[in-house]
Design a protein around this motif. Structure first.
Motif, PDB file in Angstrom:
ATOM      1  N   GLN A 157       0.732  -1.311  -0.026  1.00  0.00           N
ATOM      2  CA  GLN A 157      -0.096  -0.056   0.071  1.00  0.00           C
ATOM      3  C   GLN A 157       0.914   1.082  -0.057  1.00  0.00           C
ATOM      4  OE1 GLN A 157      -2.945  -0.236   2.981  1.00  0.00           O
ATOM      5  NE2 GLN A 157      -3.967  -1.923   2.320  1.00  0.00           N
ATOM      6  N   GLN A 158       2.024   1.347   0.608  1.00  0.00           N
ATOM      7  CA  GLN A 158       2.805   2.381   0.754  1.00  0.00           C
ATOM      8  C   GLN A 158       4.272   2.411   0.495  1.00  0.00           C
ATOM      9  OE1 GLN A 158       1.417   3.427   4.691  1.00  0.00           O
ATOM     10  NE2 GLN A 158       3.126   2.063   5.769  1.00  0.00           N
TER      11      GLN A 158
ATOM     12  N   LEU B 250      -6.405   0.375  -2.945  1.00  0.00           N
ATOM     13  CA  LEU B 250      -5.343   0.289  -2.349  1.00  0.00           C
ATOM     14  C   LEU B 250      -4.354  -0.789  -2.453  1.00  0.00           C
ATOM     15  CD1 LEU B 250      -6.641   1.589   1.350  1.00  0.00           C
ATOM     16  CD2 LEU B 250      -5.410   2.973  -0.481  1.00  0.00           C
TER      17      LEU B 250
ATOM     18  N   GLN C 297      -5.045   1.723 -10.444  1.00  0.00           N
ATOM     19  CA  GLN C 297      -4.813   2.162  -9.318  1.00  0.00           C
ATOM     20  C   GLN C 297      -4.975   3.623  -9.158  1.00  0.00           C
ATOM     21  OE1 GLN C 297      -1.755   0.088  -6.988  1.00  0.00           O
ATOM     22  NE2 GLN C 297      -2.219   0.905  -5.172  1.00  0.00           N
TER      23      GLN C 297
ATOM     24  N   GLN D 214      -8.260   4.981 -10.396  1.00  0.00           N
ATOM     25  CA  GLN D 214      -9.293   4.586  -9.531  1.00  0.00           C
ATOM     26  C   GLN D 214     -10.375   4.088 -10.516  1.00  0.00           C
ATOM     27  OE1 GLN D 214     -10.188   6.964  -6.015  1.00  0.00           O
ATOM     28  NE2 GLN D 214      -8.416   6.145  -5.328  1.00  0.00           N
TER      29      GLN D 214
END
Lengths: 193, 193
Positions: free
Chosen positions: B23-24, B103, B170, B173
């Motif tokens: 996710q990050q 996500l 992603q 979206q």
DNA sequence: GTCTATAAAGCGATAGAC
DNA sequence: GTCTATCGCTTTATAGAC
């Protein structure tokens, strides 16, 4: 050189940020490192970008956007046949990647993935960049006589396949993924003639 | 739940790390955050991974490798026609992405890009993962009667296009990039029949 | 194996002199 | 516009009790 000489302070900061984000992403890039590489002081960074790290990242994404758009526009104008032009684009990307020691991939992808769904300003800037790049391919295909719906879909896949192949080329330190992508994209485009 | 119950401490740590890196990314994920989400203590993290953050990242990449390989193997076994199977894979990825609130993209891409050319252990683990995924597609195509060289190249483009389309989906979206990629990849595969 | 405390360094951000 | 000093916080990593 290109980030130290012949540019104003603000431009040097944006260019240094863009290159660092390209190579190591947003989170791993510190403002101290940026100011050092840009030959500016921390005070100057906050003078030009009072919004701090996020504002700076957005400007760096926009810079990367323009940078890749220029490369794309060049090859699309230079080569008349759209399939050949896209294959040439894949070749150019592979050459640039190899010449940088496999360090300089897409200037925005890493930061875009780090920030998607978590830092709206950065996500928006990245989304805009991909949209701009698709528009360049879309226009080329339309001018070459492809119908609207075909051009729309092909523009998506051309950009996304180049993105995926560049990522793969970087990780495997090989030009093969981009060379293969260029051939396959040309074949796909030609299949709609 | 899947990271808190019914797994041992080591497994919970690896799963939490994998999800956070998905996710990050690697740099933005702290060991404190990992131990919190894994419901473990910092001491336990270093007990199981004395090599620290890098060793943990390598294990998380391997976990993501197995995770996506399973998804890929499932759909390739379930659907006989290879073109239809790949299109189905794109659909599954789009559904999973949407269900996670956009996500949970590829579990390894962000970390792979952050580390390429800078953290050899992580780069190697990522390279191995992409190779494994290509091998699954390659085998499916061979078993479906495609010649070796065609299957080799198609395996590259199938994985890379799915990667690029998932990234694009992603950031924007939207399921559209993956839906389009599925159709184009099926068309490309069928063009070699 | 688990837990707490802590060291050493670095982070983003701010203040204020020049 | 530039520069330095500093605040408050977080980071990776280690030590050592239990």
């Amino acid at each position: 050189m290109s980030t130290t000489q012949e540019y104003g302070t603000r431009e040097r900061i944006v260019r240094a940020t863009s290159r660092l984000m390209q190579q190591q992403g947003f989170a791993a890039t510190g403002l101290k490192q940026i100011s050092r590489e840009a030959q500016a002081t921390l005070g100057s960074v906050y003078h030009f970008f009072p919004g701090g790290k996020t504002e700076l990242a957005v400007e760096a994404i926009r810079h990367g956007d323009r940078e890749f758009a220029e490369l794309l526009r060049d090859v699309l104008e230079r080569v008349d046949d759209p399939a050949a032009a896209i294959a040439g684009c894949a070749r150019d990307l592979a050459a640039g990647l190899r010449e940088s020691g496999w360090l300089d991939g897409c200037p925005i992808t890493t930061t875009a993935l780090e920030s998607a769904g978590r830092v709206p300003d950065i996500q928006r800037a990245a989304e805009q960049a991909f949209q701009n790049w698709r528009a360049l391919v879309h226009d080329k295909l339309r001018r070459s006589g492809f119908p609207e719906d075909v051009a729309h879909d092909l523009a998506h896949t051309v950009i996304n396949t180049l993105e995926g192949a560049e990522m793969s080329a970087q990780v495997s330190q090989s030009e093969a993924p981009l060379e293969i992508a260029g051939r396959h994209l040309a074949r796909l485009i030609d299949s709609y003639r």
